[in-house]
Design a protein around this motif. Structure first.
Motif, PDB file in Angstrom:
ATOM      1  N   ALA A  96       0.768  -1.240  -0.049  1.00 34.85           N
ATOM      2  CA  ALA A  96       0.006  -0.090   0.100  1.00 34.85           C
ATOM      3  C   ALA A  96       1.016   1.229  -0.212  1.00 34.85           C
ATOM      4  CB  ALA A  96      -1.050   0.060   1.206  1.00 34.85           C
ATOM      5  N   PRO A 308      -3.630  -0.405   4.378  1.00 35.37           N
ATOM      6  CA  PRO A 308      -4.560  -0.251   3.074  1.00 35.37           C
ATOM      7  C   PRO A 308      -5.734   0.110   3.090  1.00 35.37           C
ATOM      8  CG  PRO A 308      -3.263  -2.435   3.692  1.00 35.37           C
ATOM      9  CD  PRO A 308      -3.132  -1.538   4.796  1.00 35.37           C
ATOM     10  N   GLU A 312      -6.679   3.549   0.835  1.00 35.13           N
ATOM     11  CA  GLU A 312      -7.587   2.865  -0.283  1.00 35.13           C
ATOM     12  C   GLU A 312      -8.457   4.078  -1.072  1.00 35.13           C
ATOM     13  OE1 GLU A 312     -11.558   0.169  -0.915  1.00 35.13           O
ATOM     14  OE2 GLU A 312     -10.441   0.137   0.898  1.00 35.13           O
TER      15      GLU A 312
END
Length: 320
Positions: A96, A308, A312
């Motif tokens: 991420a 993550p 997002e």
């Protein structure tokens, strides 16, 4: 990517929404990364190295004096750590952050980790500053005269430093427990090397240790910052340049208490540049240097699951 069995963290929906709103407007973000980032990868901590190293004080091996006195012992310790790091797999948080770096030119990460996991997910090197160096850079001990260095992921780096496997007593209680731990780790999607249980350290001659290929005279050494050594000037300069380049929207403190300087000081420096602070940690007692301020966020839980989720809106979903 390594999986995690950690239960889903309980996140305040309003906090998550406000974080997402701020992130989507952000163009310059600084992240401080610590050992908690790699916890879900199953990597033992520096002081938690087990097996044949459990009788050694790890901190006593991480000094220039130890290397000068017994380079064989120190190189065997770092060969073990290199092996353990290569057995570990990057987790979703590493992916991420690397993806955020590729999508946000104004993102900069300052990592205290030496495990090489961020590099293995192609985190852009110009956006990843390694405060303590890395296990996977080696350099000539004659730094001023020769100055050779290279990136090296070979395991073992030389044949004499292969992890010893002979001499294991398979019937011992420790070996049986190790096999149980190995099975449990595999069920969790991790790997656990037990080949070094109850194996004595071999004697490795100095001439069998990694030799500099440039001068062919001096030993190579791990490219990490040992106790008593200065932090890399170029890394500090790069972070200072980033800070001085303009306002900072946010500083994320991930998997580290960030209480040790100079890393701790960057939280306050970022605040002075307008940054809001986001802390991701398992320990709710860890607070940023200078304490909490209005508008800060704290997300308690495993970084592999939280990071993550937090990123997002900018990076999209990370594949499992």
């Amino acid at each position: 990517m390594a999986s995690s069995t950690t239960t889903n963290p309980v996140i305040n929906a309003a906090d998550l929404a406000s974080f997402h709103e701020h992130l989507k407007k952000s163009t310059r973000v600084l992240a401080l990364l610590g050992a908690g980032l790699s916890a879900s990868s199953g990597l033992p901590t520096f002081r938690g190295a087990g097996g044949l190293w459990r009788t050694h004080d790890a901190t006593s091996l991480a000094t220039p004096e130890a290397f000068n006195a017994d380079p064989s012992l120190v190189w065997q310790f770092y060969s073990y750590r290199r092996h353990a790091a290569l057995q570990a797999q990057p987790n979703p948080a590493h992916y991420a952050l690397a993806k955020l770096a590729r999508k946000m030119p104004g993102f900069q990460a300052l990592s205290q980790n030496v495990d090489g996991l961020s590099q293995r997910v192609d985190h852009p090197p110009e956006q990843l500053q390694l405060l303590h160096g890395t296990l996977f850079e080696v350099r000539c001990t004659d730094r001023r005269g020769c100055g050779y260095s290279e990136t090296n992921f070979i395991d073992p780096i030389v044949p004499a430093l292969a992890i010893p496997t002979s001499g294991i007593d398979p019937s011992s209680d420790e070996a049986r427990q190790a096999r149980t731990d190995e099975l449990q780790a595999k069920r969790q999607g991790n790997e656990l090397d037990i080949s070094n249980i109850n194996v004595p350290l071999p004697s490795v001659a100095t001439h069998s240790l990694p030799i500099c290929p440039k001068c062919q005279k001096h030993l190579l050494r791990p490219g990490v910052v040992w106790f008593g050594e200065s932090l890399p000037t170029q890394v500090l300069d790069n972070i200072d340049d980033f800070v001085e380049a303009g306002a900072i929207d946010m500083i994320m403190v991930i998997g580290t208490s960030a209480k040790v300087y100079p890393a701790a000081g960057y939280t306050e420096v970022a605040r002075e540049r307008g940054a809001r602070v986001c802390v991701v940690n398992m320990d709710e007692n860890d607070r940023p240097a200078g304490g909490w301020k209005e508008g800060d966020w704290f997300f308690k839980g495993d970084a592999a699951m939280l990071v993550p989720m937090l990123l997002e809106p900018v990076i999209g979903q990370i594949g499992s």
